[in-house]
Design a protein around this motif. Structure first.
Motif, PDB file in Angstrom:
ATOM      1  N   SER A  54      18.535  15.832  20.710  1.00  0.00           N
ATOM      2  CA  SER A  54      18.844  15.051  21.902  1.00  0.00           C
ATOM      3  C   SER A  54      20.080  15.634  22.555  1.00  0.00           C
ATOM      4  O   SER A  54      21.055  15.948  21.889  1.00  0.00           O
ATOM      5  N   PRO A  55      20.061  15.802  23.870  1.00  0.00           N
ATOM      6  CA  PRO A  55      21.225  16.401  24.543  1.00  0.00           C
ATOM      7  C   PRO A  55      22.391  15.439  24.690  1.00  0.00           C
ATOM      8  O   PRO A  55      23.451  15.828  25.099  1.00  0.00           O
ATOM      9  N   THR A  56      22.160  14.169  24.339  1.00  0.00           N
ATOM     10  CA  THR A  56      23.181  13.170  24.647  1.00  0.00           C
ATOM     11  C   THR A  56      24.110  12.864  23.482  1.00  0.00           C
ATOM     12  O   THR A  56      25.180  12.327  23.688  1.00  0.00           O
ATOM     13  N   THR A  57      23.686  13.176  22.258  1.00  0.00           N
ATOM     14  CA  THR A  57      24.528  12.819  21.117  1.00  0.00           C
ATOM     15  C   THR A  57      24.504  13.929  20.083  1.00  0.00           C
ATOM     16  O   THR A  57      23.588  14.748  20.042  1.00  0.00           O
ATOM     17  N   SER A  58      25.501  13.932  19.214  1.00  0.00           N
ATOM     18  CA  SER A  58      25.513  14.821  18.069  1.00  0.00           C
ATOM     19  C   SER A  58      25.362  13.984  16.822  1.00  0.00           C
ATOM     20  O   SER A  58      25.653  12.795  16.828  1.00  0.00           O
ATOM     21  N   PRO A  59      24.867  14.588  15.721  1.00  0.00           N
ATOM     22  CA  PRO A  59      24.617  13.798  14.521  1.00  0.00           C
ATOM     23  C   PRO A  59      25.843  13.038  14.046  1.00  0.00           C
ATOM     24  O   PRO A  59      26.953  13.554  14.015  1.00  0.00           O
ATOM     25  N   SER A  60      25.626  11.781  13.689  1.00  0.00           N
ATOM     26  CA  SER A  60      26.693  10.954  13.143  1.00  0.00           C
ATOM     27  C   SER A  60      26.765  11.168  11.639  1.00  0.00           C
ATOM     28  O   SER A  60      25.838  11.691  11.035  1.00  0.00           O
ATOM     29  N   PRO A  61      27.857  10.759  11.006  1.00  0.00           N
ATOM     30  CA  PRO A  61      27.917  10.824   9.545  1.00  0.00           C
ATOM     31  C   PRO A  61      26.748  10.069   8.933  1.00  0.00           C
ATOM     32  O   PRO A  61      26.382   8.997   9.414  1.00  0.00           O
ATOM     33  N   SER A 276      17.966  14.224   6.935  1.00  0.00           N
ATOM     34  CA  SER A 276      19.205  14.301   7.716  1.00  0.00           C
ATOM     35  C   SER A 276      19.059  15.172   8.964  1.00  0.00           C
ATOM     36  O   SER A 276      19.777  14.988   9.952  1.00  0.00           O
ATOM     37  N   ASP A 277      18.093  16.117   8.957  1.00  0.00           N
ATOM     38  CA  ASP A 277      17.931  16.977  10.130  1.00  0.00           C
ATOM     39  C   ASP A 277      17.209  16.283  11.280  1.00  0.00           C
ATOM     40  O   ASP A 277      17.047  16.858  12.361  1.00  0.00           O
ATOM     41  N   LYS A 278      16.799  15.041  11.064  1.00  0.00           N
ATOM     42  CA  LYS A 278      16.125  14.277  12.119  1.00  0.00           C
ATOM     43  C   LYS A 278      17.005  13.151  12.660  1.00  0.00           C
ATOM     44  O   LYS A 278      16.544  12.320  13.443  1.00  0.00           O
ATOM     45  N   VAL A 279      18.251  13.140  12.253  1.00  0.00           N
ATOM     46  CA  VAL A 279      19.184  12.086  12.676  1.00  0.00           C
ATOM     47  C   VAL A 279      19.648  12.311  14.108  1.00  0.00           C
ATOM     48  O   VAL A 279      20.007  13.422  14.500  1.00  0.00           O
ATOM     49  N   ASN A 280      19.624  11.237  14.907  1.00  0.00           N
ATOM     50  CA  ASN A 280      20.094  11.258  16.295  1.00  0.00           C
ATOM     51  C   ASN A 280      19.425  12.361  17.107  1.00  0.00           C
ATOM     52  O   ASN A 280      20.075  13.105  17.843  1.00  0.00           O
TER      53      ASN A 280
END
Length: 400
Positions: A54-61, A276-280
């Motif tokens: 997604s261009p709008t966010t980066s992965p969160s913890p 984890s690679d599918k987060v956000n």
């Protein structure tokens, strides 16, 4: 953490889940006890999958629940009795999760049978108070993640906002109140070019998921945008078997897709809970193999049936004429508003490919549309030829 339980002869169809349609031819209690802990089942082998961030966010913890064993995790599934939802519940149960399936309070015996292995919560997701009360009565005090397979059945204007937006939002609120830190949303690839109400409703909720994740680093999401479902391509099998022509709009090359089976899609959705690679991320996904146009789908069907290809090519302008006529009627009879929307839906899917849109090139891209799974459309056609469309029903609304 364990769950606490206190042509004249051709019929055109609107699909049960319109946003995964790929025409041209389809237009329009007491809960069971939770299972004993089991080990995770191995996911079936799949082809290489690539995903677009997604261009709008980066992965969160990453939330801590991903470090725990699945049989200690409580997963809420809404839209559990739908076409894909039933397979998602089955896959999550197979992998050992504690699954709480929300279903409408009707046909209880049939629902309990189809959602076997999960704890069924009979409730109304369109009523936030009812949903919260039902979960509380069932003793659901702790949740780790939510999987939403909610979808408006017809794609009507009011229904789209009630189900694709409001009911999905209600599910998020109820789950967040019980500690859920991840939300998997079954969306649709067609929201890339929104022209229809259900697309706008879905996009509004997608945006709210992204906002929630930006506001709370402990919360994450996965937005799954599949291409066409197999069932939306099977409506002409019996027609062609009976010797009638395969119907398509234009030259049969107006739209293409990488159809995915319900089983493979359920597996991919289940992966989104823990990977984890599918987060956000926004995750477009199709089935294995090359993209297929309606012409290629028809040629495949004739080959499997051992028949000479015979096509009926309908000008796309026919759809414009129908929509225009319905639009005039709706000005006199407002109740016709949904009929106009159904016409727009049919027109959209008769012309637009269900592939990733390459904005730089201004075209749909087969190469940028990820593939997953092993089930093929050819195998699906072979099965439908042998067994019919039982369990793959296309919905109740028809025209022509």
């Amino acid at each position: 953490m364990a769950l606490s339980l206190s042509p004249p002869s051709t019929t055109f169809y609107f699909p049960t889940t319109l946003r995964h349609l790929h025409p041209p031819f389809h237009l329009f209690l007491s809960p069971p006890p939770l299972r004993h802990p089991r080990s995770i089942s191995t996911v079936r082998s799949s082809s290489t999958t690539t995903t677009n961030p997604s261009p709008t966010t980066s992965p969160s913890p990453l939330p801590s629940f991903r470090d725990r064993d699945p049989h200690s995790l409580n997963i809420l599934v809404v839209g559990s009795t739908g076409y894909i939802g039933k397979f998602v519940v089955r896959e999550l149960v197979r992998r050992g999760f504690n699954v709480i399936s929300v279903a409408r309070d009707r046909n209880r015996d049939q629902t309990l049978s189809s959602l076997r292995g999960s704890t069924v919560c009979f409730s109304d997701v369109t009523d936030p108070s009812a949903l919260d009360a039902s979960l509380s009565r069932l003793g659901v005090t702790s949740l780790d993640a939510v999987v939403s397979c909610l979808a408006s059945r017809g794609g009507g204007i009011k229904e789209s906002w009630t189900v694709d937006y409001s009911a999905t939002r209600n599910s998020l609120a109820a789950a967040r109140a019980r500690g859920a830190s991840h939300f998997v949303l079954l969306s649709a690839i067609c929201v890339q070019k929104p022209q229809l109400e259900f697309q706008r409703a879905k996009l509004k909720f997608e945006a709210e998921l992204e906002t929630e994740a930006m506001a709370d680093p402990a919360f994450t999401y996965s937005i799954v945008r599949p291409t066409a479902f197999f069932k939306s391509l099977g409506g002409q099998v019996e027609i062609v078997k009976d010797g009638k022509p395969y119907v398509m709009f234009g030259d049969g090359r107006l739209c293409a897709c990488k159809p995915i089976s319900e089983r493979d899609l359920a597996s991919f959705i289940a992966n989104c809970v823990m990977d984890s690679d599918k987060v956000n991320r926004i995750l477009p996904i199709g089935g294995p193999g090359k993209a297929l146009t309606p012409l290629e789908q028809g040629e495949m069907l004739f080959r499997l049936l051992g028949k000479e290809p015979k096509f009926l090519k309908v000008p796309i302008e026919v759809m414009d004429f129908v929509i225009g006529g319905l639009g005039l009627l709706s000005k006199v009879f407002p109740v016709m508003e949904d009929a106009v929307e159904f016409g727009r839906i049919g027109r959209y899917y008769a012309a637009e490919s269900m592939l990733v849109w390459d904005a730089e090139k201004g075209e749909y891209s087969e190469e940028k549309t990820p593939s997953y799974g092993s089930d093929t459309l050819e195998e699906f056609f072979e099965r439908v030829i042998r067994e019919g469309m039982a369990g793959q029903e296309l919905g109740e609304q028809t025209i022509f």
